[in-house]
Write a protein that holds these residues in place. Structure first.
Motif: not given
Length: 107
Positions: A71-76, A78-85, A90-95, A100-105
């Motif tokens: 459901r979420y992928r790092h914009p820079d 693409a290997s950093q992904q998260w299902t939302g579960r 760490k990369w989502v927390k830092e974002w 920045k909004s999590i919706d951008q991911l």
């Protein structure tokens, strides 16, 4: 039966007899359950193999491998992904902590 008067050898023998009887009864109970299930399946006209196949749960019948879509992928990267579960990576927390909004991911 008064166990306090039995010798240790007699108690061990009794214990072994109890184990054997329990195995025998468990086998009988499983056989009885199988017969009941078969009788129920026959009474409603459902082949037993169909009944068993449809009872494997939602994950097996959903046709998936049990994996969850990303459901979420790092914009820079693409290997950093998260299902939302589960816990946020760490990369989502830092974002998010970076303002920045999590919706951008969101994918």
């Amino acid at each position: 039966m008064d166990l306090s008067n039995m010798s240790l050898g007699d108690l061990r023998n009794l214990q072994e007899q109890i184990k054997q009887e329990m195995k025998k009864r468990e086998h009988q109970e499983v056989q009885k359950a199988r017969e009941q299930i078969l009788a129920i399946a026959q009474s409603v006209g459902v082949p037993l193999k169909d009944l068993i196949a449809s009872g494997r749960g939602a994950k097996a019948t959903a046709g998936g491998t049990g994996s969850v879509a990303v459901r979420y992928r790092h914009p820079d990267d693409a290997s950093q992904q998260w299902t939302g579960r589960g816990r946020q990576p760490k990369w989502v927390k830092e974002w998010v902590e970076g303002g920045k909004s999590i919706d951008q991911l969101r994918v």
